[in-house]
Design a protein around this motif. Sequence first.
Motif, PDB file in Angstrom:
ATOM      1  N   ALA A  14       9.362  35.884  15.114  1.00  0.00           N
ATOM      2  CA  ALA A  14       8.180  35.730  15.045  1.00  0.00           C
ATOM      3  C   ALA A  14       7.751  34.890  13.695  1.00  0.00           C
ATOM      4  O   ALA A  14       7.036  33.770  13.716  1.00  0.00           O
ATOM      5  N   GLU A  57       6.794  31.157  23.126  1.00  0.00           N
ATOM      6  CA  GLU A  57       6.313  32.578  22.794  1.00  0.00           C
ATOM      7  C   GLU A  57       7.140  33.398  23.571  1.00  0.00           C
ATOM      8  O   GLU A  57       7.297  34.669  23.509  1.00  0.00           O
ATOM      9  N   TYR A  95       2.570  42.695  16.141  1.00  0.00           N
ATOM     10  CA  TYR A  95       3.110  41.337  16.740  1.00  0.00           C
ATOM     11  C   TYR A  95       2.100  40.686  17.360  1.00  0.00           C
ATOM     12  O   TYR A  95       2.005  39.319  16.940  1.00  0.00           O
ATOM     13  N   THR A 115       0.362  36.601  16.692  1.00  0.00           N
ATOM     14  CA  THR A 115       0.072  35.610  17.474  1.00  0.00           C
ATOM     15  C   THR A 115      -1.114  34.499  17.247  1.00  0.00           C
ATOM     16  O   THR A 115      -0.962  33.453  17.644  1.00  0.00           O
TER      17      THR A 115
END
Length: 293
Positions: A252, A278, A193, A197
Amino acid sequence: MTSTKAPRSTGRGKKKRHKGISPWVPNQHGAWAMLVSPAVLGLVSGLVTWNREAEAGWTPAVVFPAVLVAWFFGYFAFFAFGLAAKARNPRRRAHYLTPVYVYGTVALAGIAVALLLQPPLIWWAAPFAPLVAVAVWETIQGRSRSTLSGVSTTIASALLFPALTMVGQGESVSTPLGVPDMAWTSGLFLAIYFSGTIPFVKSMIREKGNWRYLAGSIAYHVAAVILVLVGTAFSSVGWLAGCVMALTMTLALARAVLIPHSASRGEVWSARRVGVAEVPILLAACVAVLLAV
């Protein structure tokens, strides 16, 4: 009658104060989520594990704070080191190196205490050392914000989850191989994850308009969804945690596609707005890991 009105100040006599970046306080706000979340989640996992392990002993009570001190102060030292590496003025470089020495000493003290009380933690040097070395090398080469540097630090951060879980096991385990499957799966999920980003944010800011970079970001997220689905299906995190992990990565993926598309159509996405957008996904990731614990 003599006027008593004071003359207006032109401000010429005042010295202009130029505030630079403080090497004592990291200013990379986006890094704080990566820095804090795995540490807090790992501490929760470690405490729960410690409560379950009858043979854990008393050492986790001291090792937990020692590891956290090493982690946070180690990052503070790394941040100051990055500033020192970029400094061209010797005096400024010396100014930046002071917190490197101070924070570095505190971090090493935390590592020493942790290893003294729980020697098997030395095994974690095998994955942590090369990851830190990559980040340091990229910084020395003037690429502190490169994708490689970011991914190496996020993976190191995610490894904190199984490492703190092992701390909670205390004297009942002798190698990381004894860490529960749940902790490894959760750590891998956090690594996937947080690594995602990096290309997403770069596609919105530093690499905005670079369509090949955007395509790479989307491809990564597609692969991440598949990997999380397969990984959770064969792990012991439980169906609910697995579903939330998959949902998190799906969200995401959606933002990696939709937000850049929105920006290409003229909508303004500042760095602050990207960070705020986010937050819900980050919270979903944290909930998924807590459900696994």
